[in-house]
Design a protein around this motif. Structure first.
Motif, PDB file in Angstrom:
ATOM      1  N   THR A 134      94.794  62.389  87.840  1.00  0.00           N
ATOM      2  CA  THR A 134      96.005  62.359  87.020  1.00  0.00           C
ATOM      3  C   THR A 134      97.185  62.982  87.757  1.00  0.00           C
ATOM      4  OG1 THR A 134      94.723  62.461  84.971  1.00  0.00           O
ATOM      5  CG2 THR A 134      97.031  63.148  84.862  1.00  0.00           C
ATOM      6  N   GLN A 135      96.948  64.108  88.425  1.00  0.00           N
ATOM      7  CA  GLN A 135      98.032  64.775  89.132  1.00  0.00           C
ATOM      8  C   GLN A 135      98.533  63.953  90.315  1.00  0.00           C
ATOM      9  OE1 GLN A 135      97.121  68.734  90.449  1.00  0.00           O
ATOM     10  NE2 GLN A 135      99.272  69.265  90.735  1.00  0.00           N
ATOM     11  N   LEU A 136      97.634  63.334  91.049  1.00  0.00           N
ATOM     12  CA  LEU A 136      98.042  62.503  92.172  1.00  0.00           C
ATOM     13  C   LEU A 136      98.883  61.315  91.699  1.00  0.00           C
ATOM     14  CD1 LEU A 136      94.763  62.456  94.309  1.00  0.00           C
ATOM     15  CD2 LEU A 136      96.890  63.658  94.841  1.00  0.00           C
ATOM     16  N   LYS A 137      98.487  60.698  90.610  1.00  0.00           N
ATOM     17  CA  LYS A 137      99.255  59.573  90.073  1.00  0.00           C
ATOM     18  C   LYS A 137     100.638  60.035  89.607  1.00  0.00           C
ATOM     19  CE  LYS A 137      95.377  56.627  88.742  1.00  0.00           C
ATOM     20  NZ  LYS A 137      94.632  55.960  87.637  1.00  0.00           N
ATOM     21  N   ARG A 138     100.717  61.247  89.076  1.00  0.00           N
ATOM     22  CA  ARG A 138     102.002  61.784  88.635  1.00  0.00           C
ATOM     23  C   ARG A 138     102.949  61.988  89.826  1.00  0.00           C
ATOM     24  NH1 ARG A 138     100.357  66.411  86.294  1.00  0.00           N
ATOM     25  NH2 ARG A 138      99.794  65.271  84.415  1.00  0.00           N
ATOM     26  N   ARG A 152     107.344  56.318  93.616  1.00  0.00           N
ATOM     27  CA  ARG A 152     107.553  54.981  94.212  1.00  0.00           C
ATOM     28  C   ARG A 152     106.738  54.771  95.490  1.00  0.00           C
ATOM     29  NH1 ARG A 152     112.615  56.611  92.399  1.00  0.00           N
ATOM     30  NH2 ARG A 152     113.598  55.233  90.854  1.00  0.00           N
ATOM     31  N   ALA A 153     105.844  55.668  95.795  1.00  0.00           N
ATOM     32  CA  ALA A 153     105.032  55.522  97.009  1.00  0.00           C
ATOM     33  C   ALA A 153     104.179  54.252  96.921  1.00  0.00           C
ATOM     34  CB  ALA A 153     104.140  56.739  97.186  1.00  0.00           C
ATOM     35  N   LYS A 154     104.073  53.569  98.055  1.00  0.00           N
ATOM     36  CA  LYS A 154     103.283  52.333  98.108  1.00  0.00           C
ATOM     37  C   LYS A 154     101.816  52.691  98.322  1.00  0.00           C
ATOM     38  CE  LYS A 154     107.168  49.683  99.952  1.00  0.00           C
ATOM     39  NZ  LYS A 154     107.678  48.889 101.102  1.00  0.00           N
ATOM     40  N   ILE A 155     101.169  53.093  97.226  1.00  0.00           N
ATOM     41  CA  ILE A 155      99.771  53.500  97.274  1.00  0.00           C
ATOM     42  C   ILE A 155      99.058  53.045  96.011  1.00  0.00           C
ATOM     43  CG2 ILE A 155     100.120  55.540  98.742  1.00  0.00           C
ATOM     44  CD1 ILE A 155     100.037  57.218  96.174  1.00  0.00           C
ATOM     45  N   GLU A 156      97.739  53.037  96.090  1.00  0.00           N
ATOM     46  CA  GLU A 156      96.891  52.802  94.926  1.00  0.00           C
ATOM     47  C   GLU A 156      95.849  53.915  94.889  1.00  0.00           C
ATOM     48  OE1 GLU A 156      95.200  48.938  94.882  1.00  0.00           O
ATOM     49  OE2 GLU A 156      97.141  47.885  94.915  1.00  0.00           O
ATOM     50  N   ILE A 157      95.676  54.518  93.726  1.00  0.00           N
ATOM     51  CA  ILE A 157      94.748  55.637  93.558  1.00  0.00           C
ATOM     52  C   ILE A 157      93.699  55.255  92.529  1.00  0.00           C
ATOM     53  CG2 ILE A 157      94.543  58.095  93.016  1.00  0.00           C
ATOM     54  CD1 ILE A 157      97.561  58.340  93.536  1.00  0.00           C
ATOM     55  N   SER A 158      92.437  55.455  92.853  1.00  0.00           N
ATOM     56  CA  SER A 158      91.380  55.072  91.918  1.00  0.00           C
ATOM     57  C   SER A 158      90.142  55.937  92.129  1.00  0.00           C
ATOM     58  CB  SER A 158      91.011  53.593  92.084  1.00  0.00           C
ATOM     59  OG  SER A 158      90.573  53.331  93.407  1.00  0.00           O
ATOM     60  N   LEU A 159      89.333  56.033  91.093  1.00  0.00           N
ATOM     61  CA  LEU A 159      88.044  56.714  91.149  1.00  0.00           C
ATOM     62  C   LEU A 159      86.987  55.670  91.478  1.00  0.00           C
ATOM     63  CD1 LEU A 159      86.810  59.551  90.628  1.00  0.00           C
ATOM     64  CD2 LEU A 159      86.358  58.794  88.289  1.00  0.00           C
ATOM     65  N   LEU A 160      86.229  55.899  92.545  1.00  0.00           N
ATOM     66  CA  LEU A 160      85.239  54.926  93.004  1.00  0.00           C
ATOM     67  C   LEU A 160      83.837  55.304  92.544  1.00  0.00           C
ATOM     68  CD1 LEU A 160      86.304  54.346  96.733  1.00  0.00           C
ATOM     69  CD2 LEU A 160      87.051  53.093  94.691  1.00  0.00           C
ATOM     70  N   GLN A 161      82.962  54.304  92.508  1.00  0.00           N
ATOM     71  CA  GLN A 161      81.545  54.542  92.332  1.00  0.00           C
ATOM     72  C   GLN A 161      80.956  54.807  93.715  1.00  0.00           C
ATOM     73  OE1 GLN A 161      79.866  54.720  89.363  1.00  0.00           O
ATOM     74  NE2 GLN A 161      81.917  54.552  88.471  1.00  0.00           N
TER      75      GLN A 161
END
Length: 271
Positions: A78-82, A86-95
């Protein structure tokens, strides 16, 4: 080969062309040094230099992978997404699964634990890939880390712990040359002005058990020595004031024996 699956760890992915620059401005270590064979240990801080999370960071193909304690994963995501704006990135939790090993050369795709050579290696295996056969469990790994003076993430208090008090400087968790990041000013000031008055130190006792976590350790003369932070029976960790890093003392009839690890400097003036 000694190996354990660390079932208490989760994997966060950061991909996209701005991934390195984005994380470089947030964490305590140098993200630019990560590659397929090099892992770093780093912390995410508040603007006041207090701990929010720590993780092992490695690079794989076109993304950065964060190996993080499960109790810190959701809040960190949540903090990283906040922060992303406008950064060109994608953040996700992986299995995925995290493994650690020691006493043998690392398998393909593993990275050396950056904290200590004796800590062995770590490897992330993402969902669908082959797994590793392990002959040890999470409790075995925790005991080994305790013997090396390496505490689990749960010992660091969110919004309170300072990195130098938690020995990040002694365990290669901070870069002093990478430039600014969130919380850097407080961390650097403690380092350059010699302001470390307390540190996490392994402790033990000859009694049945150490006092419970959170216990303030007091001498008979009313002097405060520190606070118990984690207990494994007769061993654990305490945040001790500098005069007690190597000085045994008694708290309420219990002998508290500091056991600084080999990597802890012998001359206290050096820290």
């Amino acid at each position: 080969m000694a190996c354990a699956r660390l079932s208490d760890r989760r994997v966060i992915s950061i991909s996209g062309p701005d991934r390195v620059a984005f994380l470089q401005g947030l964490v305590s270590n140098d993200v630019a040094t990560c590659d397929a064979r090099t892992m770093i240990w780093a912390a995410l801080l508040t603007p006041k230099g207090r701990y929010r999370a720590d993780f092992f960071l490695s690079a794989r193909d076109d993304r950065l992978l964060l190996d993080i304690d499960e109790t810190r994963a959701d809040a960190t995501l949540t903090q990283l997404k906040r922060y992303s704006l406008r950064a060109k990135i994608e953040i996700s939790l992986l299995q995925g699964q995290v493994f650690a090993g020691w006493d043998a050369p690392p398998p393909s795709g593993a990275c050396a634990d950056p904290r200590l050579p004796q800590a062995g290696w770590r490897k992330i295996i993402l969902d669908g890939a082959d797994t590793l056969q392990c002959d040890h469990d999470l409790s075995d790994y925790a005991a080994r880390c305790l013997a090396l003076g390496l505490p689990p993430s749960s010992i660091y208090q969110i919004d309170e712990t300072l990195l130098l008090e938690a020995n990040f400087d002694l365990l290669h968790g901070i870069s002093w040359t990478k430039g600014c990041y969130v919380g850097q000013e407080v961390t650097a000031r403690m380092h350059y002005r010699g302001g470390v008055k307390k540190r996490l130190v392994p402790v033990k006792t000859s009694q049945a058990c150490l006092p419970a976590p959170g216990t303030i350790l007091m001498l008979d003369d009313g002097q405060e020595a520190g606070e118990i932070r984690l207990v494994f029976g007769q061993s654990g960790f305490a945040l001790l004031r500098k005069p007690f890093w190597r000085r045994s003392f008694r708290h309420n009839g219990v002998d508290i024996i500091p056991s600084p690890p080999a990597w802890f400097p012998i001359d206290d003036s050096d820290i």
